[in-house]
Design an enzyme around this catalytic site. Structure first.
Site, PDB file in Angstrom:
ATOM      1  N   HIS A   1       0.815  -1.221   0.000  1.00  0.00           N
ATOM      2  CA  HIS A   1       0.000   0.000   0.000  1.00  0.00           C
ATOM      3  C   HIS A   1       0.847   1.269   0.000  1.00  0.00           C
ATOM      4  O   HIS A   1       0.326   2.361   0.225  1.00  0.00           O
ATOM      5  CB  HIS A   1      -0.961   0.004   1.197  1.00  0.00           C
TER       6      HIS A   1
ATOM      7  N   SER B   1      -7.399  -7.352   9.550  1.00  0.00           N
ATOM      8  CA  SER B   1      -8.799  -7.762   9.579  1.00  0.00           C
ATOM      9  C   SER B   1      -9.121  -8.622   8.362  1.00  0.00           C
ATOM     10  O   SER B   1     -10.205  -9.199   8.287  1.00  0.00           O
ATOM     11  CB  SER B   1      -9.710  -6.531   9.607  1.00  0.00           C
TER      12      SER B   1
ATOM     13  N   ASN C   1      -3.951 -12.659  16.016  1.00  0.00           N
ATOM     14  CA  ASN C   1      -4.913 -11.555  16.098  1.00  0.00           C
ATOM     15  C   ASN C   1      -5.718 -11.724  17.385  1.00  0.00           C
ATOM     16  O   ASN C   1      -6.102 -12.836  17.720  1.00  0.00           O
ATOM     17  CB  ASN C   1      -5.866 -11.603  14.871  1.00  0.00           C
TER      18      ASN C   1
HETATM   19  P1  OAD Z   1      -7.571  -3.083  10.198  1.00  0.00           P
HETATM   20  O1  OAD Z   1      -7.641  -1.869  11.035  1.00  0.00           O
HETATM   21  O2  OAD Z   1      -8.679  -3.369   9.259  1.00  0.00           O
HETATM   22  O3  OAD Z   1      -7.456  -4.352  11.137  1.00  0.00           O
HETATM   23  C1  OAD Z   1      -6.569  -4.376  12.218  1.00  0.00           C
HETATM   24  C2  OAD Z   1      -6.571  -5.765  12.785  1.00  0.00           C
HETATM   25  O4  OAD Z   1      -5.572  -5.812  13.783  1.00  0.00           O
HETATM   26  C3  OAD Z   1      -7.898  -6.181  13.442  1.00  0.00           C
HETATM   27  O5  OAD Z   1      -8.246  -7.480  12.985  1.00  0.00           O
HETATM   28  C4  OAD Z   1      -7.561  -6.201  14.928  1.00  0.00           C
HETATM   29  O6  OAD Z   1      -8.275  -7.213  15.620  1.00  0.00           O
HETATM   30  C5  OAD Z   1      -6.084  -6.517  14.895  1.00  0.00           C
HETATM   31  N1  OAD Z   1      -5.316  -6.034  16.067  1.00  0.00           N
HETATM   32  C6  OAD Z   1      -5.580  -4.986  16.882  1.00  0.00           C
HETATM   33  N2  OAD Z   1      -4.625  -4.884  17.812  1.00  0.00           N
HETATM   34  C7  OAD Z   1      -3.742  -5.872  17.602  1.00  0.00           C
HETATM   35  C8  OAD Z   1      -2.530  -6.293  18.223  1.00  0.00           C
HETATM   36  N3  OAD Z   1      -2.030  -5.649  19.283  1.00  0.00           N
HETATM   37  N4  OAD Z   1      -1.887  -7.373  17.720  1.00  0.00           N
HETATM   38  C9  OAD Z   1      -2.375  -8.035  16.640  1.00  0.00           C
HETATM   39  N5  OAD Z   1      -3.511  -7.686  16.009  1.00  0.00           N
HETATM   40  C10 OAD Z   1      -4.187  -6.618  16.472  1.00  0.00           C
HETATM   41  O7  OAD Z   1      -6.160  -3.033   9.458  1.00  0.00           O
HETATM   42  P2  OAD Z   1      -5.699  -3.780   8.125  1.00  0.00           P
HETATM   43  O8  OAD Z   1      -6.229  -5.159   8.068  1.00  0.00           O
HETATM   44  O9  OAD Z   1      -4.248  -3.568   8.035  1.00  0.00           O
HETATM   45  O10 OAD Z   1      -5.428   0.342   3.383  1.00  0.00           O
HETATM   46  O11 OAD Z   1      -6.415  -2.916   7.033  1.00  0.00           O
HETATM   47  C11 OAD Z   1      -6.176  -3.180   5.708  1.00  0.00           C
HETATM   48  C12 OAD Z   1      -6.145  -1.912   4.933  1.00  0.00           C
HETATM   49  O12 OAD Z   1      -7.355  -1.186   5.168  1.00  0.00           O
HETATM   50  C13 OAD Z   1      -5.062  -0.942   5.335  1.00  0.00           C
HETATM   51  O13 OAD Z   1      -3.817  -1.233   4.753  1.00  0.00           O
HETATM   52  C14 OAD Z   1      -5.572   0.343   4.821  1.00  0.00           C
HETATM   53  C15 OAD Z   1      -7.043   0.230   5.189  1.00  0.00           C
HETATM   54  O14 OAD Z   1      -7.847   0.815   4.284  1.00  0.00           O
HETATM   55  C16 OAD Z   1      -5.049   1.469   2.788  1.00  0.00           C
HETATM   56  O15 OAD Z   1      -4.771   2.486   3.395  1.00  0.00           O
HETATM   57  C17 OAD Z   1      -5.009   1.340   1.309  1.00  0.00           C
END
Ligand code: OAD
Length: 238
Positions: A112, A183, A207
């Site tokens: 990204h 997520s 997670n």
């Molecule tokens: P999300 O914010 O969608 O998800 C974060 C995940 O991290 C969730 O499943 C939480 O349960 C988990 N989480 C929270 N705290 C944690 C911890 N201490 N250890 C492990 N896991 C934890 O973030 P992404 O999946 O990265 O895209 O989101 C994907 C994309 O959506 C991002 O890259 C961004 C956004 O739109 C762009 O900016 C293009």
């Protein structure tokens, strides 16, 4: 626990791996990020770049300001250790925060983009920004004088060509795939664990919450990345 000799490892990380460094996630915990009343997928969109680039920069400068104070955590560092131990290793991150690189990860694809880079909206010349300089600089391209925008993939945009294909190739060929702190809702990055699993890889998820991937995983390790990943890596390389 894993009981075979793995020699090719692919890791997919998301915002959760940086949560313990103080970087807010987008979703999770029942909340999703909102900026000035706008959901993040609206402010971080290709449409907003066209309609209101100044506001897009306000949101990205705010995020860059948060990041100024953040350091890589134990999970980022443990993945560096894993990379040093395994010959065939690739880290694919959806994060734009640059914390994996600051921790020392080398074989990494930032699918990204990176929040500390900008690019010209017209000629696409790229600029590396100083992470401690907020707001962003430059705001105009020194080549053609047009505006610059964050060099990250926004909603409604394609991933940079080449990077994703390399990630898919690695996901298809690895025998261990680890998913940390995502997520697993944003495609196409979220497809990678499925590709790996379909091609026979052992799939581990870290997670605190269940995700749409949980059902496919060989192991789901519930908890924070900073606590689980260091132990997982120690077990894997023992
Ligand atoms: P999300 O914010 O969608 O998800 C974060 C995940 O991290 C969730 O499943 C939480 O349960 C988990 N989480 C929270 N705290 C944690 C911890 N201490 N250890 C492990 N896991 C934890 O973030 P992404 O999946 O990265 O895209 O989101 C994907 C994309 O959506 C991002 O890259 C961004 C956004 O739109 C762009 O900016 C293009």
């Amino acid at each position: 626990m894993i009981n075979f000799d793995f020699d090719s490892v692919c890791v997919l990380s998301g915002a959760g791996i940086s949560a313990e460094s103080g970087v807010p996630t987008f979703r999770g915990g029942g909340k999703s990020a909102v900026w000035k009343g706008m959901p993040f997928d609206e402010i971080s969109s290709a449409k907003m770049v066209k309609e209101n680039l100044d506001e897009v920069w306000e949101w990205f400068d705010y995020r860059r300001g948060v990041l100024k104070e953040c350091e890589p955590n134990k999970a980022h560092k443990a993945l560096v250790k894993l990379e040093k131990t395994v010959d065939d290793f690739l880290l694919v991150t959806q994060n734009v925060d640059g914390l994996h690189t600051r921790a020392g990860s080398e074989n990494i694809i930032e699918v990204h983009g990176n929040i500390n880079r900008s690019r010209c909206v017209v000629c696409r010349k790229r600029f590396q920004m100083q992470s401690h300089h907020v707001p962003h600089d430059p705001s105009k391209c020194d080549e053609c004088g047009n505006k610059v925008r964050p060099d990250v993939v926004l909603f409604g945009e394609m991933l940079p060509s080449g990077a994703y294909e390399r990630a898919v190739e690695k996901a298809s060929g690895c025998n261990l795939f680890i998913v940390v702190g995502t997520s697993a809702l944003v495609y196409p990055a979220a497809i990678l664990p499925e590709v790996a699993k379909r091609n026979g890889a052992y799939l581990i998820e870290v997670n605190p919450e269940e995700t749409p991937l949980t059902a496919y995983c060989d192991e789901s390790l519930r908890g924070k990345a900073g606590e689980i990943v260091p132990d997982l890596v120690s077990n894997l390389i023992a």
